[in-house]
Design a protein around this motif. Structure first.
Motif, PDB file in Angstrom:
ATOM      1  N   THR A  78      31.823  86.754 -71.428  1.00  0.00           N
ATOM      2  CA  THR A  78      31.026  87.793 -72.071  1.00  0.00           C
ATOM      3  C   THR A  78      29.674  87.218 -72.476  1.00  0.00           C
ATOM      4  OG1 THR A  78      33.057  88.804 -72.928  1.00  0.00           O
ATOM      5  CG2 THR A  78      30.979  89.514 -73.916  1.00  0.00           C
ATOM      6  N   ALA A  79      28.628  88.015 -72.279  1.00  0.00           N
ATOM      7  CA  ALA A  79      27.272  87.545 -72.590  1.00  0.00           C
ATOM      8  C   ALA A  79      26.390  88.736 -72.910  1.00  0.00           C
ATOM      9  CB  ALA A  79      26.701  86.749 -71.422  1.00  0.00           C
ATOM     10  N   LEU A  80      25.192  88.391 -73.463  1.00  0.00           N
ATOM     11  CA  LEU A  80      24.173  89.409 -73.700  1.00  0.00           C
ATOM     12  C   LEU A  80      23.231  89.464 -72.510  1.00  0.00           C
ATOM     13  CD1 LEU A  80      23.256  88.724 -77.443  1.00  0.00           C
ATOM     14  CD2 LEU A  80      24.804  90.469 -76.526  1.00  0.00           C
ATOM     15  N   ALA A  81      22.674  90.648 -72.265  1.00  0.00           N
ATOM     16  CA  ALA A  81      21.739  90.833 -71.151  1.00  0.00           C
ATOM     17  C   ALA A  81      20.676  91.825 -71.569  1.00  0.00           C
ATOM     18  CB  ALA A  81      22.470  91.315 -69.910  1.00  0.00           C
ATOM     19  N   VAL A  82      19.500  91.668 -70.966  1.00  0.00           N
ATOM     20  CA  VAL A  82      18.411  92.594 -71.219  1.00  0.00           C
ATOM     21  C   VAL A  82      18.135  93.365 -69.923  1.00  0.00           C
ATOM     22  CG1 VAL A  82      16.634  90.884 -70.657  1.00  0.00           C
ATOM     23  CG2 VAL A  82      16.049  92.862 -72.076  1.00  0.00           C
ATOM     24  N   VAL A 135      25.786  94.346 -73.710  1.00  0.00           N
ATOM     25  CA  VAL A 135      26.845  93.353 -73.518  1.00  0.00           C
ATOM     26  C   VAL A 135      27.389  93.483 -72.092  1.00  0.00           C
ATOM     27  CG1 VAL A 135      29.060  92.482 -74.346  1.00  0.00           C
ATOM     28  CG2 VAL A 135      27.429  93.508 -75.956  1.00  0.00           C
ATOM     29  N   VAL A 136      27.551  92.338 -71.427  1.00  0.00           N
ATOM     30  CA  VAL A 136      28.071  92.340 -70.058  1.00  0.00           C
ATOM     31  C   VAL A 136      29.221  91.346 -69.950  1.00  0.00           C
ATOM     32  CG1 VAL A 136      25.853  93.009 -69.060  1.00  0.00           C
ATOM     33  CG2 VAL A 136      26.422  90.572 -69.291  1.00  0.00           C
ATOM     34  N   GLU A 137      29.996  91.501 -68.893  1.00  0.00           N
ATOM     35  CA  GLU A 137      31.050  90.551 -68.530  1.00  0.00           C
ATOM     36  C   GLU A 137      30.880  90.185 -67.058  1.00  0.00           C
ATOM     37  OE1 GLU A 137      34.894  91.580 -71.395  1.00  0.00           O
ATOM     38  OE2 GLU A 137      34.854  92.247 -69.297  1.00  0.00           O
ATOM     39  N   TYR A 138      31.248  88.923 -66.733  1.00  0.00           N
ATOM     40  CA  TYR A 138      31.148  88.492 -65.349  1.00  0.00           C
ATOM     41  C   TYR A 138      32.093  87.317 -65.128  1.00  0.00           C
ATOM     42  CZ  TYR A 138      28.343  84.595 -67.113  1.00  0.00           C
ATOM     43  OH  TYR A 138      27.917  83.485 -67.806  1.00  0.00           O
ATOM     44  N   PRO A 139      32.637  87.170 -63.917  1.00  0.00           N
ATOM     45  CA  PRO A 139      33.434  85.986 -63.609  1.00  0.00           C
ATOM     46  C   PRO A 139      32.504  84.773 -63.514  1.00  0.00           C
ATOM     47  CG  PRO A 139      33.856  87.786 -62.047  1.00  0.00           C
ATOM     48  CD  PRO A 139      32.626  88.137 -62.811  1.00  0.00           C
ATOM     49  N   ARG A 147      29.344  93.188 -64.845  1.00  0.00           N
ATOM     50  CA  ARG A 147      29.562  94.581 -65.177  1.00  0.00           C
ATOM     51  C   ARG A 147      29.161  94.832 -66.632  1.00  0.00           C
ATOM     52  NH1 ARG A 147      29.425  97.317 -61.107  1.00  0.00           N
ATOM     53  NH2 ARG A 147      30.562  99.049 -62.093  1.00  0.00           N
ATOM     54  N   ILE A 148      28.573  95.971 -66.909  1.00  0.00           N
ATOM     55  CA  ILE A 148      28.182  96.339 -68.273  1.00  0.00           C
ATOM     56  C   ILE A 148      29.418  96.769 -69.051  1.00  0.00           C
ATOM     57  CG2 ILE A 148      26.836  97.954 -69.659  1.00  0.00           C
ATOM     58  CD1 ILE A 148      24.865  98.123 -67.338  1.00  0.00           C
ATOM     59  N   VAL A 149      29.569  96.203 -70.260  1.00  0.00           N
ATOM     60  CA  VAL A 149      30.679  96.578 -71.132  1.00  0.00           C
ATOM     61  C   VAL A 149      30.234  97.803 -71.934  1.00  0.00           C
ATOM     62  CG1 VAL A 149      32.209  95.840 -72.983  1.00  0.00           C
ATOM     63  CG2 VAL A 149      31.421  94.178 -71.266  1.00  0.00           C
ATOM     64  N   LYS A 150      30.850  98.936 -71.649  1.00  0.00           N
ATOM     65  CA  LYS A 150      30.416 100.181 -72.302  1.00  0.00           C
ATOM     66  C   LYS A 150      30.942 100.290 -73.728  1.00  0.00           C
ATOM     67  CE  LYS A 150      30.018 102.743 -67.965  1.00  0.00           C
ATOM     68  NZ  LYS A 150      30.418 103.962 -67.204  1.00  0.00           N
ATOM     69  N   PRO A 152      31.879  97.522 -76.211  1.00  0.00           N
ATOM     70  CA  PRO A 152      32.109  96.133 -76.632  1.00  0.00           C
ATOM     71  C   PRO A 152      32.802  96.075 -77.996  1.00  0.00           C
ATOM     72  CG  PRO A 152      29.824  96.745 -76.971  1.00  0.00           C
ATOM     73  CD  PRO A 152      30.471  97.910 -76.273  1.00  0.00           C
ATOM     74  N   THR A 153      33.289  94.890 -78.330  1.00  0.00           N
ATOM     75  CA  THR A 153      33.902  94.696 -79.642  1.00  0.00           C
ATOM     76  C   THR A 153      32.820  94.810 -80.721  1.00  0.00           C
ATOM     77  OG1 THR A 153      33.542  92.304 -79.574  1.00  0.00           O
ATOM     78  CG2 THR A 153      35.606  93.143 -78.625  1.00  0.00           C
ATOM     79  N   PRO A 154      33.204  95.088 -81.966  1.00  0.00           N
ATOM     80  CA  PRO A 154      32.195  95.212 -83.037  1.00  0.00           C
ATOM     81  C   PRO A 154      31.313  93.974 -83.167  1.00  0.00           C
ATOM     82  CG  PRO A 154      34.304  96.085 -83.773  1.00  0.00           C
ATOM     83  CD  PRO A 154      34.554  95.444 -82.444  1.00  0.00           C
ATOM     84  N   GLN A 155      31.881  92.772 -82.966  1.00  0.00           N
ATOM     85  CA  GLN A 155      31.091  91.550 -83.095  1.00  0.00           C
ATOM     86  C   GLN A 155      29.990  91.509 -82.039  1.00  0.00           C
ATOM     87  OE1 GLN A 155      33.386  87.984 -82.594  1.00  0.00           O
ATOM     88  NE2 GLN A 155      31.621  86.622 -82.831  1.00  0.00           N
ATOM     89  N   TRP A 156      30.329  91.770 -80.786  1.00  0.00           N
ATOM     90  CA  TRP A 156      29.329  91.759 -79.721  1.00  0.00           C
ATOM     91  C   TRP A 156      28.365  92.931 -79.853  1.00  0.00           C
ATOM     92  CZ3 TRP A 156      27.891  88.002 -76.617  1.00  0.00           C
ATOM     93  CH2 TRP A 156      28.777  86.955 -76.356  1.00  0.00           C
ATOM     94  N   GLU A 157      28.848  94.030 -80.318  1.00  0.00           N
ATOM     95  CA  GLU A 157      27.961  95.180 -80.504  1.00  0.00           C
ATOM     96  C   GLU A 157      26.906  94.878 -81.569  1.00  0.00           C
ATOM     97  OE1 GLU A 157      28.377 100.032 -81.049  1.00  0.00           O
ATOM     98  OE2 GLU A 157      30.070  98.718 -81.523  1.00  0.00           O
TER      99      GLU A 157
END
Length: 360
Positions: A78-82, A135-139, A147-150, A152-157
């Protein structure tokens, strides 16, 4: 935050091109086999057209199962993206496919830039805007599968709401890389070769036997004379090569050649084959259920033979025989057709009107 341009994903292009070629071959062979089997009524070709893609699909599934299992075992990161840019690329439903250009900044890995395509609901589309952080996820081993996480958990949000992510320079990795025209050409080549292979391997069934099965009279390639033999009990007419009793006027001429004379002999049975006519005459002075062989409905005989070949369900009809007799008290015609799948019989009255059909 340190930003490092990510390298585009490496794809096994030779394997992808070979797979496209093989897939095209399977499609071409299966479609050609199925359509040809329906046209010439060959069950083996129809079965081949249905089994071939199913077997190919099963083989592809089994061959790719280990790779898909390995990929499924990888825990996504999990990571942040712009959002660098976004563009709706079509869609007429509530979910619109959108092309995103993202700069992804993982916490413990090098940042990279990726271009993905993902469906977004029309109601949620205004939430995505350039320079917006999400917030995104990727292997880890396949970052182009981001893929964009529509949801996300409260912490990542919360992190996405206050974070600032810098742009990543350089080319963007693509989740759906284009192979250019080479892949399409190889697929088309495979399709053509697959179709050609079926036509070549089954040419005897598709062309030779089919042409030989045609009920239409064959054109005369020889003017060889016919042979006529008459005895007290029977009379026969044998045509030369390239001739047929179904040729216009041929059957009438053959019958008349056997019934010349003042007594106009009656017949017990008339048997007509492609190049042979046999008449069994009624014994002189004996009262039997005989008939005048000249009363045959000559003009209806080719049509009855053709109808018997095509409507009795006999697979690959190879020979036919028409028998006329008056045993029932009136003239009756029976056309028997023999083929690979058995025999069938069509019965008609003295005017050539079909009365019944039977097959085996």
């Amino acid at each position: 935050m340190k930003i490092t341009a990510g390298a585009p994903p490496t794809h096994n292009k030779p394997a992808d091109l070979a797979l496209g070629f093989l897939t095209g071959g399977v499609i071409g062979a299966s479609l050609t086999a199925f359509i040809s089997g329906c046209v010439v009524e060959k069950a083996s070709l129809i079965v081949l057209g249905l089994v071939l893609p199913a077997a190919y699909g099963l083989l592809f599934f089994l061959c790719t199962l280990p790779r898909r299992a390995r990929e499924a075992a990888v825990v996504p990161r999990t990571a942040l993206a712009v959002i660098e840019s976004l563009e709706a690329v079509g869609g007429e439903t509530s979910d619109v496919p959108v092309r995103f250009d993202l700069s992804v900044a993982p916490d413990d890995a090098a940042a990279f830039r990726v271009e993905i395509r993902q469906d977004v609901n029309l109601v949620e589309l205004p939430e995505y805007r350039p320079r917006g952080v999400l917030v995104v996820e990727y292997p880890p081993d396949r970052p182009w599968k981001t893929r964009i996480v529509k949801r996300p958990t409260p912490q990542w949000e919360q992190r996405a709401a206050v974070a600032q992510v810098d742009s990543v320079p350089g080319p963007a990795m693509k989740s759906d890389p284009t192979e250019g025209c080479a892949g399409g050409l190889l697929t088309l080549l495979g399709l053509l070769l697959g179709a050609g292979a079926v036509l070549l391997l089954f040419r005897a069934d598709l062309f030779d036997s089919h042409e030989g099965d045609s009920g239409a009279p064959k054109p005369s390639v020889s003017s060889s004379p016919s042979t006529t033999t008459v005895t007290s009990a029977t009379g026969t007419v044998t045509l030369g090569p390239g001739q047929s009793m179904l040729d216009e006027g041929e059957l009438r001429k053959a019958v008349e050649s056997l019934t010349r004379g003042a007594d106009k002999r009656q017949a017990l049975t008339v048997v007509v084959q492609d190049r042979l006519l046999t008449v069994v005459f009624s014994p002189t002075g004996v009262k039997t259920a005989a008939f005048d062989p000249r009363s045959l409905p000559y003009d209806r005989v080719p049509g009855l033979v053709e109808e018997a070949r095509t409507t009795l369900g006999v697979e690959s009809p190879q020979s036919w025989q028409l028998t006329a007799d008056g045993v029932s008290g009136s003239l009756t015609l029976r056309v028997m057709v023999t083929g690979d799948g058995g025999t069938g019989t069509l019965e008609a009255d003295g005017q050539g009107k079909v009365l019944r059909r039977s097959g085996s």
